[in-house]
Each structure stands twice: as structure tokens, then as C-alpha cells.
Design an enzyme around this catalytic site. Structure first.
Site, PDB file in Angstrom:
ATOM      1  N   GLU A 108       0.822  -1.210   0.000  1.00 44.12           N
ATOM      2  CA  GLU A 108       0.000   0.000   0.000  1.00 44.12           C
ATOM      3  C   GLU A 108       0.861   1.266   0.000  1.00 44.12           C
ATOM      4  OE1 GLU A 108      -4.223  -1.234   1.858  1.00 44.12           O
ATOM      5  OE2 GLU A 108      -2.681  -0.876   3.359  1.00 44.12           O
ATOM      6  N   CYS A 121       3.513   8.569   0.376  1.00 44.01           N
ATOM      7  CA  CYS A 121       3.967   7.752   1.507  1.00 44.01           C
ATOM      8  C   CYS A 121       4.278   6.358   0.954  1.00 44.01           C
ATOM      9  CB  CYS A 121       2.844   7.724   2.552  1.00 44.01           C
ATOM     10  SG  CYS A 121       3.268   6.762   4.001  1.00 44.01           S
ATOM     11  N   CYS A 128       5.983  -6.089   8.416  1.00 47.80           N
ATOM     12  CA  CYS A 128       7.015  -5.425   9.208  1.00 47.80           C
ATOM     13  C   CYS A 128       7.388  -6.339  10.366  1.00 47.80           C
ATOM     14  CB  CYS A 128       6.493  -4.087   9.748  1.00 47.80           C
ATOM     15  SG  CYS A 128       7.746  -3.134  10.638  1.00 47.80           S
ATOM     16  N   CYS A 132       5.473  -2.927  16.591  1.00 46.06           N
ATOM     17  CA  CYS A 132       5.018  -1.833  17.457  1.00 46.06           C
ATOM     18  C   CYS A 132       3.558  -2.124  17.811  1.00 46.06           C
ATOM     19  CB  CYS A 132       5.119  -0.496  16.728  1.00 46.06           C
ATOM     20  SG  CYS A 132       6.813  -0.091  16.261  1.00 46.06           S
ATOM     21  N   CYS A 135       0.465  -0.465  15.758  1.00 49.14           N
ATOM     22  CA  CYS A 135       0.539  -0.316  14.297  1.00 49.14           C
ATOM     23  C   CYS A 135       0.004  -1.552  13.572  1.00 49.14           C
ATOM     24  CB  CYS A 135       1.996  -0.068  13.887  1.00 49.14           C
ATOM     25  SG  CYS A 135       2.226   0.169  12.113  1.00 49.14           S
ATOM     26  N   CYS A 351      -1.639   7.067   9.041  1.00 51.44           N
ATOM     27  CA  CYS A 351      -0.442   6.491   9.678  1.00 51.44           C
ATOM     28  C   CYS A 351      -0.836   5.284  10.532  1.00 51.44           C
ATOM     29  CB  CYS A 351       0.214   7.503  10.619  1.00 51.44           C
ATOM     30  SG  CYS A 351       0.685   9.023   9.824  1.00 51.44           S
TER      31      CYS A 351
HETATM   32  N1  SAH Z   1       8.976   1.823  10.481  1.00 49.30           N
HETATM   33  C1  SAH Z   1       9.155   3.228  10.259  1.00 49.30           C
HETATM   34  C2  SAH Z   1       8.282   3.745   9.132  1.00 49.30           C
HETATM   35  C3  SAH Z   1       6.795   3.729   9.453  1.00 49.30           C
HETATM   36  S1  SAH Z   1       6.270   5.369   9.431  1.00 49.30           S
HETATM   37  C4  SAH Z   1       8.913   3.983  11.554  1.00 49.30           C
HETATM   38  O1  SAH Z   1       8.581   3.342  12.533  1.00 49.30           O
HETATM   39  O2  SAH Z   1       9.147   5.183  11.595  1.00 49.30           O
HETATM   40  C5  SAH Z   1       4.690   5.247  10.103  1.00 49.30           C
HETATM   41  C6  SAH Z   1       4.530   6.157  11.292  1.00 49.30           C
HETATM   42  O3  SAH Z   1       3.202   5.994  11.819  1.00 49.30           O
HETATM   43  C7  SAH Z   1       5.476   5.778  12.416  1.00 49.30           C
HETATM   44  O4  SAH Z   1       5.863   6.913  13.127  1.00 49.30           O
HETATM   45  C8  SAH Z   1       4.589   4.891  13.246  1.00 49.30           C
HETATM   46  O5  SAH Z   1       5.062   4.706  14.541  1.00 49.30           O
HETATM   47  C9  SAH Z   1       3.288   5.644  13.174  1.00 49.30           C
HETATM   48  N2  SAH Z   1       2.138   4.838  13.572  1.00 49.30           N
HETATM   49  C10 SAH Z   1       2.048   3.499  13.652  1.00 49.30           C
HETATM   50  N3  SAH Z   1       0.816   3.131  14.067  1.00 49.30           N
HETATM   51  C11 SAH Z   1       0.121   4.263  14.235  1.00 49.30           C
HETATM   52  C12 SAH Z   1      -1.221   4.534  14.650  1.00 49.30           C
HETATM   53  N4  SAH Z   1      -2.077   3.559  14.955  1.00 49.30           N
HETATM   54  N5  SAH Z   1      -1.610   5.820  14.708  1.00 49.30           N
HETATM   55  C13 SAH Z   1      -0.752   6.825  14.375  1.00 49.30           C
HETATM   56  N6  SAH Z   1       0.502   6.623  13.974  1.00 49.30           N
HETATM   57  C14 SAH Z   1       0.948   5.349  13.913  1.00 49.30           C
END
Ligand code: SAH
Length: 357
Positions: A108, A121, A128, A132, A135, A351
Site C-alpha cells: 500500500e 507515503c 514489518c 510496534c 501499528c 499512519c
Molecule cells: N517503520 C518506520 C516507518 C513507518 S512510518 C517507523 O517506525 O518510523 C509510520 C509512522 O506511523 C510511524 O511513526 C509509526 O510509529 C506511526 N504509527 C504506527 N501506528 C500508528 C497509529 N495507529 N496511529 C498513528 N501513527 C501510527
């Protein structure tokens, strides 16, 4: 390295037995592709102009090529390693693409228009490995790295699909996956994003977001590309960070923040500190103060990301004016602090919501 020859296709990342597509090769090598090798040299240049200039990846639309060649390229699927399977348009104008790889994985990508900015994006992996807690991208685990060609194809094909709205003029490596765990391919892709004979984007218009791999952050600084770096910090203390980002246990926070300092010193680029706001988890006044104290030692801006809901996960954004209060607490200590506007959530494009279809 010469960007025109900087895209080594990594055979380990390609489907076994498949011929590389043109986007899997460096532009200077396109004339050596089996279907172009017998053609006059200007054919490769014509194809390159269609692909990078116009975002056209369907050979049948490359009207200045002889019909036989168009057909051979089309029958072989020789141009791009991705196919657009679906597009979702959000009510706010964000557009989510679901691409299919040649080995049938979903990828995506989200195009986010804002004024004259058209930010793409881009995903770096299928799934992944980081896990986290908040996410969607890691829910089904890790499948494989995307090749450089698959990352470049996301930009090229979004350019093709987005016209006449205009070409992508910013890339954020904030889609599915952890870009710094796919480092070699990421570097090749970024060289093509910036190359004149590639996507032609300025390095300042590219941001790599990472959960924080100190050695790779330093490598990226040393590579000297001049791209922006964003760190998904999400907590002001090691203890809280490890709770919501389990692999953070293996990365001492000091070491990570020193790598951030190194990136700033080496590149001159101020680092963006991303901080997801999860109601009742990391959004208290104390946490805002601790965050400001930590960040004050570095040249960085804080970007707050109110949590976007993910089906099956319990996290919610802070209610009422709690987001503004948190921002005020950070700002009061002299730190630049912005709140990320939620985009595309009605089509699960915001995000943390990308999961590969
Ligand atoms: N793996 C990299 C790239 C992903 S960027 C990183 O961690 O930076 C995607 C961004 O969205 C990251 O900052 C991630 O932590 C954030 N993110 C993940 N889940 C989210 C959620 N449920 N709501 C808002 N932001 C989220």
C-alpha cells in the site's frame, strides 16, 4: 556512486526465475534488457522518458515505439514489478493505492495532496518485523523486503495515476515496513528518486522515517544523500518505549539519541521526532515535560501523531483538548512542536493503518 548505475537488482529479493523488469535495473542498463538489447539504443531512452517523464508503465501506451516492441514488452510484463490492483479515494483527497507484486503480495502507498505539495507515503517492506503495539503493518508479521525497483515503481505509478493532479513532489518513507532494515535497497531507491534520469526529486524532499536502528542511522548520515530523517520515538523514557515498541529493548535510548545527534551534525538536517499520542499511555503532562527535556538536547522538531484506530487494537487518541495541552507543554520549553493532521482514515490510509490490503 553514479546514480544511473546505482540500482543493482538484488536477485535474492526477486521472484525466483523471473526476469528483472526495467525498473529493477539502473536506467543506464535498460538497453541491456533482453527485450531492448536488439533494438537501436534510442529505444531505451524513449521508454525511460515514458516511465520517468510521464509515469506511463503500460507499454501499449508508448506510442512512439514500434507496435511489435510494445507488444513484446507488454506480454513480458517487462516494465514494472508492480500492478495497480485498487485505488481508494478518501473524502479528504488522500488516495490509497493497493499494488500487487509479481509474487502476489499486497503493497500500500498513499498520495497526500496538500496545497501544492503532493506527498507520497512509500512502503519499504511487505509487512514489518518490528511489532510496534499500536501499528497495523506488523500485525501479520514480516514477509519480505521490497526491491529498489518496487519502491521506485510506487512513485512512478503514482505519477501516472495522479495526473492531471500533478506529479509527486515529496516522498516520505512512512508506509509499511522499517526502511533501515532494508538498507541497501533503500539506498538504491533513493538514488533513483533523486537522479535526473530517474524521478528527479531533490533530496530535501525525501524523508526516511525509522523506528531507530542506530548503526543504520549513522550509515545513512555517512552516505551523504542529504535526505531528512524522522525518528519514531513515541516515548520519553526507555521503560515506556520498550513497552510499546518491544524491539526497543535491544537499543539503548542513549545510543539511539547519539545517532540522531550524529545525523544532524553530519547532514545539517534537523531531525523530526515523531511521537504518537496514545490516550492513557504516553500522553500525560509529565510525559510532555520529559519529552521536552530529552529533545532539548538535540536539534529537532517534535511532530505529534494522534493515534489512528486500528481494528483489533485497543489504542485511542487523547480526547478533547488533551492533544493541544500536550503540545503546549512541549512548546513552553522552547521546542518546536506540530500536530500531524490525520489524512485518509476513512479508507484506512492514515499512519499506522497500512496492512497490505
Ligand atoms: N517503520 C518506520 C516507518 C513507518 S512510518 C517507523 O517506525 O518510523 C509510520 C509512522 O506511523 C510511524 O511513526 C509509526 O510509529 C506511526 N504509527 C504506527 N501506528 C500508528 C497509529 N495507529 N496511529 C498513528 N501513527 C501510527
Amino acid at each position: 556512486m553514479d546514480p544511473a548505475t546505482a540500482l543493482p537488482c538484488d536477485p535474492a529479493d526477486l521472484k525466483a526465475g523471473a526476469t528483472p523488469t526495467l525498473l529493477d535495473l539502473a536506467p543506464a542498463e535498460w538497453g541491456r534488457h533482453p527485450l531492448l538489447a536488439e533494438e537501436p539504443p534510442f529505444r531505451a531512452r524513449q521508454v525511460r522518458e515514458w516511465v520517468f517523464g510521464a509515469g506511463v508503465t503500460d507499454p501499449l501506451r508508448m506510442t512512439n515505439l514500434p507496435e511489435g516492441l510494445r507488444r513484446r514488452l507488454a506480454d513480458d510484463g517487462a516494465v514494472t514489478p508492480l500492478a495497480i490492483e485498487r485505488e481508494h479515494l478518501s473524502a479528504d483527497g488522500a488516495r490509497k493505492f493497493l499494488f500487487r507484486t509479481r509474487d502476489e503480495h499486497g503493497v500500500e502507498t498513499v498520495l497526500i495532496p496538500a496545497g501544492d505539495r503532493r506527498t507520497l507515503c512509500v512502503s519499504s517492506q511487505v509487512g514489518c518485523a518490528m511489532g510496534c503495539l499500536f501499528c497495523a503493518s506488523g500485525l501479520a508479521g514480516f514477509t519480505r523486503n521490497l526491491t529498489a525497483g518496487e519502491m521506485v515503481a510506487q512513485v512512478v505509478m503514482a505519477n501516472g495515476a495522479a495526473s492531471p493532479a500533478g506529479r509527486v513532489n515529496r516522498v516520505v518513507m512512512m508506509g509499511m515496513g522499517e526502511p533501515l532494515l532494508n538498507y541497501a535497497n533503500l539506498l538504491s531507491a533513493m538514488r533513483l528518486f533523486t537522479a535526473e534520469e530517474g524521478c528527479g526529486l531533490g533530496a530535501r524532499r525525501i524523508t526516511v522515517s525509522t523506528v531507530g536502528i542506530p548503526a543504520r542511522i549513522r550509515d545513512l548520515a555517512d552516505a551523504g544523500l542529504g535526505v531528512h530523517l524522522a525518528l519514531s520515538l513515541h516515548a520519553p523514557t526507555a521503560a515506556l518505549r520498550e513497552k510499546i515498541i518491544p524491539p526497543a529493548r535491544r537499543v539503548p535510548l542513549d545510543e539511539l539519541m547519539e545517532a540522531i545527534r550524529y545525523y544532524f551534525e553530519k547532514s545539517g538536517r534537523e531531525v523530526l521526532i515523531e511521537y504518537i499520542l496514545l490516550a492513557g499511555v504516553n500522553d500525560s503532562e509529565d510525559e510532555a515535560q520529559a519529552l521536552a527535556r530529552l529533545v532539548k538536547r538535540y536539534r529537532a522538531t517534535v511532530n505529534l501523531i494522534p493515534a489512528n484506530p486500528v481494528v483489533g487494537l485497543p489504542y485511542r487518541p487523547p480526547a478533547g483538548d488533551a492533544i493541544a495541552r500536550f503540545q503546549r507543554e512541549v512548546r513552553r520549553r522552547g521546542i518546536r512542536c506540530t500536530v500531524r493532521r490525520r489524512r485518509g482514515d476513512d479508507v484506512s490510509a492514515a499512519c499506522g493503518q497500512l496492512a497490505g490490503g
